[in-house]
Design a protein around this motif. Structure first.
Motif, short mmCIF file in Angstrom:
data_model
loop_
_atom_site.label_atom_id
_atom_site.label_comp_id
_atom_site.label_asym_id
_atom_site.label_seq_id
_atom_site.Cartn_x
_atom_site.Cartn_y
_atom_site.Cartn_z
N UNK A 44 0.78 -1.21 0.01
CA UNK A 44 -0.20 -0.04 0.03
C UNK A 44 0.94 1.37 0.14
N UNK A 45 0.82 2.07 -1.04
CA UNK A 45 1.64 3.08 -1.15
C UNK A 45 1.85 4.10 -0.05
N UNK A 46 0.56 4.75 0.69
CA UNK A 46 0.45 5.58 1.54
C UNK A 46 0.86 5.00 2.78
N UNK A 47 0.66 3.67 3.07
CA UNK A 47 1.33 3.10 4.44
C UNK A 47 2.68 3.04 4.20
N UNK A 48 3.21 2.25 3.07
CA UNK A 48 4.75 2.12 3.17
C UNK A 48 5.63 3.30 3.14
N UNK A 49 5.02 4.33 2.49
CA UNK A 49 5.98 5.52 2.51
C UNK A 49 5.98 6.44 3.76
N UNK A 50 6.23 6.16 4.92
CA UNK A 50 6.24 6.75 6.27
C UNK A 50 7.15 5.86 7.04
N UNK A 51 7.02 6.52 8.31
CA UNK A 51 7.87 6.03 9.27
C UNK A 51 9.48 5.66 9.00
N UNK A 52 9.97 6.32 8.11
CA UNK A 52 11.54 6.26 7.77
C UNK A 52 11.58 4.86 7.31
N UNK A 53 10.78 4.26 6.39
CA UNK A 53 11.11 2.97 5.73
C UNK A 53 11.93 3.26 4.52
N UNK A 54 12.81 2.52 4.05
CA UNK A 54 13.53 2.52 2.80
C UNK A 54 12.75 3.33 1.71
N UNK A 55 11.53 2.67 1.56
CA UNK A 55 10.67 3.65 0.45
C UNK A 55 10.53 5.10 1.00
N UNK A 56 10.30 5.23 2.20
CA UNK A 56 9.86 6.52 2.66
C UNK A 56 11.09 7.55 2.42
#
Length: 332
Positions: free
Chosen positions: A247-259
Motif C-alpha cells: 500500500x503506497x500511503x502506508x509504506x511511504x512513512x515511518x522512515x522506511x527505505x521507500x519513505x
C-alpha cells in the motif's frame, strides 16, 4: 450478543499447522478486497519509549468487508533486547469486533498470526513476482519471521535447495540453518551479507532501525528482494530496482527505505505499483532490474487470518468462552 471467547497461542499454532497454502489464499483475498476499497485500514500507531529507541508497541486497527464484515485491532510489541534473554522479540494480541454492534467478541494470541500473515504475504509476492524457482535463496536476519517465511516459501513451491543465511548473531544464523536442513532438507549454510544479498531470492527480515545495505552493494536484474523489515536498504540502492509495495500511503512513512527514497527524490514515481496490481495483471515484473517488494503490513491481513482461525476454532471446539465478560448485556 455474542459470547466473548479467547483463542490461546497453542490453539492458534495447531490451527495454522499445515494450512500454509490456505493462509496465502486468505491473504490474497484480503489484498484484493483492499484494492477494491472494501476495507478500512487507518495508519498504524506507534508507541515508542525514550530510553528504549529500538522497542515499540504498534496498534493496527482495521475493518475487512465482503464476506468477513469484521473489525478489530492488533496490538503488537517488538522488544529486540528480549532475544538476549532467550525470549521472543515480538508478542501480540488481536481483538475481533462485531461489525453490527461494535462489541468485541474474541481475543486471539496473535504473535503466530502476525508471523503467518507476514510470511504468507512474502510467499505470495515471491511467486507473483517470478521467484517460483530460484536457484539460490538468501536470508538476512535469522529470527522467527525469517523461519516462518521459509516455511511458507517451501509450502508454496519455492525450492529451498541452496540457502545462505546471514545474521550478526552467529548463534541465530546457525539455528536457522540447522532448522532449514532438518525441516526442509535444505542445503543451507551461514554466510556473509554479500553472499546472502547476491542470491536469486533474498529475504530481508532484520530489526534494523536504519539502512545498512548501500554503498558497495548492488542488486542485479532478475533478483527478487522481499524487503520485509523495510529499513535495510539505502534509498539510493532501492532506486536502482523496480519497486512494488503493499500500500503506497502506508509504506511511504515511518522512515522506511521507500519513505527515505521519496524524501531523496521528492516524488513517488519510483513505485511501479502494488502487489494487488501485480495479481490483477496491471503491473509486470521488469526483467531488466531487480524487483523489491516492500510490505508495510496491513491490519486487514491480521483480520483475515484471525477471523478464519476464529471460525475454525469454533467448529473444532477450541474457543475458550469467558462467561460474564460483559458487565451489562442490555441497556436497561
Amino acid at each position: 450478543m455474542r459470547e466473548f471467547s479467547v483463542l490461546p497461542g497453542r490453539a492458534v499454532a495447531e490451527l495454522l499447522a499445515g494450512r500454509e497454502t490456505e493462509v496465502v489464499e486468505w491473504v490474497r483475498e484480503a489484498y484484493l478486497a483492499h484494492e477494491a476499497g472494501d476495507t478500512v485500514n487507518p495508519d498504524s500507531y506507534f508507541l515508542r519509549f525514550p530510553d528504549k529507541p529500538d522497542s515499540r508497541i504498534i496498534a493496527l486497527p482495521a475493518y475487512l468487508g465482503g464476506t468477513r464484515e469484521v473489525a478489530g485491532i492488533k496490538w503488537i510489541s517488538s522488544f529486540p533486547a528480549n532475544v538476549a534473554e532467550g525470549l521472543p522479540r515480538a508478542s501480540a494480541v488481536l481483538v475481533l469486533n462485531d461489525y453490527r454492534t461494535g462489541h468485541p467478541f474474541a481475543l486471539l494470541e496473535s504473535a503466530g498470526i502476525s508471523a503467518a500473515r507476514t510470511a504468507a504475504s512474502a510467499a505470495l509476492a515471491a511467486t507473483a513476482l517470478g521467484a517460483a524457482a530460484p536457484a539460490t535463496v538468501g536470508v538476512i536476519g535469522a529470527g522467527v519471521i525469517a523461519r516462518t517465511i521459509c516455511q511458507y516459501l517451501a509450502a508454496t513451491g519455492v525450492p529451498l535447495t541452496d540457502v545462505t543465511v546471514h545474521d550478526r548473531d552467529d548463534v541465530s544464523a546457525a539455528a536457522l540453518t540447522g532448522h532449514l536442513a532438518r525441516t526442509h532438507g535444505a542445503s543451507s549454510r551461514a554466510g556473509d551479507l554479500r553472499e546472502a544479498l547476491g542470491c536469486d531470492l533474498v529475504v530481508l527480515a532484520t530489526t534494523a532501525l536504519r539502512p545498512h545495505i548501500g554503498e558497495g552493494h548492488t542488486l542485479r536484474p532478475g533478483q527478487v528482494i522481499l524487503n520485509v523489515s523495510l529499513r535495510d536498504l539505502a534509498p539510493g540502492l532501492l532506486l536502482t530496482a523496480q519497486n512494488i509495495v503493499d500500500d503506497i500511503e502506508h509504506c511511504l512513512k515511518a522512515d522506511t527505505s521507500p519513505h527515505l527514497a521519496e524524501q531523496l527524490t521528492g516524488d513517488r514515481s519510483f513505485i511501479a505499483g502494488t502487489l494487488a496490481d501485480v495479481l490483477l495483471g496491471r503491473c509486470a515484473p521488469d526483467p531488466g532490474r531487480a524487483v523489491v517488494f516492500s510490505p508495510f503490513g496491513l491490519g486487514v491481513l491480521d483480520l483475515a487470518v484471525g477471523h478464519h482461525l476464529y471460525q475454525r476454532a469454533g467448529e473444532a471446539g477450541r474457543l475458550l468462552p469467558v462467561p460474564g465478560f460483559f458487565g451489562e448485556t442490555s441497556r436497561w
